[in-house]
Scaffold this motif. Sequence first.
Motif, PDB file in Angstrom:
ATOM      1  N   UNK A  76      -0.028  -6.047  11.567  1.00 16.56           N
ATOM      2  CA  UNK A  76       1.093  -6.981  11.662  1.00 16.56           C
ATOM      3  C   UNK A  76       1.604  -7.390  10.292  1.00 16.56           C
ATOM      4  N   UNK A  77       0.709  -7.529   9.335  1.00 16.36           N
ATOM      5  CA  UNK A  77       1.159  -7.813   7.966  1.00 16.36           C
ATOM      6  C   UNK A  77       1.977  -6.627   7.462  1.00 16.36           C
ATOM      7  N   UNK A  78       1.498  -5.423   7.752  1.00 17.29           N
ATOM      8  CA  UNK A  78       2.199  -4.204   7.327  1.00 17.29           C
ATOM      9  C   UNK A  78       3.616  -4.172   7.913  1.00 17.29           C
ATOM     10  N   UNK A  79       3.765  -4.615   9.166  1.00 21.34           N
ATOM     11  CA  UNK A  79       5.089  -4.648   9.810  1.00 21.34           C
ATOM     12  C   UNK A  79       6.029  -5.625   9.104  1.00 21.34           C
ATOM     13  N   UNK A  80       5.449  -6.677   8.540  1.00 16.18           N
ATOM     14  CA  UNK A  80       6.241  -7.685   7.834  1.00 16.18           C
ATOM     15  C   UNK A  80       6.123  -7.511   6.317  1.00 16.18           C
ATOM     16  N   UNK A  81       5.871  -6.285   5.888  1.00 14.12           N
ATOM     17  CA  UNK A  81       5.634  -5.982   4.479  1.00 14.12           C
ATOM     18  C   UNK A  81       6.745  -6.512   3.570  1.00 14.12           C
ATOM     19  N   UNK A  82       7.989  -6.263   3.937  1.00 11.51           N
ATOM     20  CA  UNK A  82       9.108  -6.709   3.083  1.00 11.51           C
ATOM     21  C   UNK A  82       9.114  -8.227   2.945  1.00 11.51           C
ATOM     22  N   UNK A  83       8.911  -8.917   4.052  1.00 14.25           N
ATOM     23  CA  UNK A  83       8.887 -10.384   4.006  1.00 14.25           C
ATOM     24  C   UNK A  83       7.732 -10.858   3.131  1.00 14.25           C
ATOM     25  N   UNK A  84       6.555 -10.254   3.318  1.00 19.33           N
ATOM     26  CA  UNK A  84       5.384 -10.643   2.530  1.00 19.33           C
ATOM     27  C   UNK A  84       5.613 -10.398   1.038  1.00 19.33           C
ATOM     28  N   UNK A  85       6.203  -9.257   0.707  1.00 22.02           N
ATOM     29  CA  UNK A  85       6.492  -8.974  -0.701  1.00 22.02           C
ATOM     30  C   UNK A  85       7.536  -9.920  -1.265  1.00 22.02           C
ATOM     31  N   UNK A  86       8.530 -10.270  -0.456  1.00 20.52           N
ATOM     32  CA  UNK A  86       9.539 -11.226  -0.930  1.00 20.52           C
ATOM     33  C   UNK A  86       8.917 -12.595  -1.198  1.00 20.52           C
ATOM     34  N   UNK A 109      -4.510  -9.295  -3.787  1.00 22.38           N
ATOM     35  CA  UNK A 109      -4.697  -7.975  -4.399  1.00 22.38           C
ATOM     36  C   UNK A 109      -3.908  -6.913  -3.626  1.00 22.38           C
ATOM     37  N   UNK A 110      -3.907  -7.019  -2.314  1.00 22.26           N
ATOM     38  CA  UNK A 110      -3.161  -6.089  -1.461  1.00 22.26           C
ATOM     39  C   UNK A 110      -1.670  -6.167  -1.790  1.00 22.26           C
ATOM     40  N   UNK A 111      -1.153  -7.397  -1.953  1.00 22.10           N
ATOM     41  CA  UNK A 111       0.262  -7.585  -2.296  1.00 22.10           C
ATOM     42  C   UNK A 111       0.566  -6.979  -3.674  1.00 22.10           C
ATOM     43  N   UNK A 112      -0.358  -7.155  -4.622  1.00 19.84           N
ATOM     44  CA  UNK A 112      -0.170  -6.551  -5.952  1.00 19.84           C
ATOM     45  C   UNK A 112      -0.040  -5.037  -5.852  1.00 19.84           C
ATOM     46  N   UNK A 113      -0.668  -4.473  -4.840  1.00 22.28           N
ATOM     47  CA  UNK A 113      -0.628  -3.017  -4.635  1.00 22.28           C
ATOM     48  C   UNK A 113       0.465  -2.617  -3.640  1.00 22.28           C
ATOM     49  N   UNK A 114       1.431  -3.517  -3.414  1.00 18.38           N
ATOM     50  CA  UNK A 114       2.549  -3.268  -2.493  1.00 18.38           C
ATOM     51  C   UNK A 114       2.088  -2.899  -1.084  1.00 18.38           C
ATOM     52  N   UNK A 115       0.998  -3.519  -0.650  1.00 23.58           N
ATOM     53  CA  UNK A 115       0.456  -3.310   0.701  1.00 23.58           C
ATOM     54  C   UNK A 115       0.154  -1.841   0.972  1.00 23.58           C
ATOM     55  N   UNK A 116      -0.432  -1.200  -0.028  1.00 21.79           N
ATOM     56  CA  UNK A 116      -0.824   0.206   0.046  1.00 21.79           C
ATOM     57  C   UNK A 116      -1.764   0.434   1.228  1.00 21.79           C
ATOM     58  N   UNK A 117      -1.473   1.466   2.038  1.00 24.06           N
ATOM     59  CA  UNK A 117      -2.256   1.726   3.251  1.00 24.06           C
ATOM     60  C   UNK A 117      -3.676   2.197   2.954  1.00 24.06           C
ATOM     61  N   UNK A 118      -3.874   2.948   1.870  1.00 23.39           N
ATOM     62  CA  UNK A 118      -5.235   3.371   1.507  1.00 23.39           C
ATOM     63  C   UNK A 118      -6.087   2.152   1.156  1.00 23.39           C
TER      64      UNK A 118
END
Length: 192
Positions: free
Chosen positions: A83-93, A150-159
């Motif tokens: 669900x965070x991944x689905x809202x990736x753009x919002x989370x990054x903003x 840390x995940x956000x720093x990595x642009x929510x990288x799937x790996x």
Amino acid sequence: MADFTKVAIMKTFLEYLNKKPFNKITVKDIVKDTGVNRNTFYYHFTDIYDLLEKTVSYSLNNLHLNEYRGEDYRALLEMFLGNVQKQKEAALHIYNSIDLKIFIPTLRRVLWEATEKYFTPMFDEKNVSEQDRHFFLTCITDLLIGFGLEWAERNFNEDFTKELMDRVIYWLDKIQNLGTSQKSETKNDAQE
């Protein structure tokens, strides 16, 4: 009606967060697109930061974390991280445009509430003291915040998501088993 309006405002806010940085979104934009007036906005939210906190909380509550029970951490984390991944753009903003000194306490309150709902039945079943509950919830909340940043720093990288999930599950299982093995050791000691 009031809840409908509040939810409509939060959904409009999420739409904006998916398009532009948090610091570029105004109450004026939100009320215009929601079709409500400023008084209605301020009836439900004290300011845009309150809207952010309530939107994050609402989004977490909609995941129905309390429906996940037991030690099925993988399903819970997959659902949450998906669900965070689905809202990736919002989370990054949010991450790229808000002062983390302001946002981290918001995250701490929201994540504490969500993890408390999830772990309380297990705490109750295992008769965990209030002091230990508080300690564990502090640790797990801060762990989630740290990994989230840390995940956000990595642009929510799937790996990184998979690596993160595997490590968290490993340690949650280890903690779970630690409590079980300590009880077994205590029982064995008592029987000897």
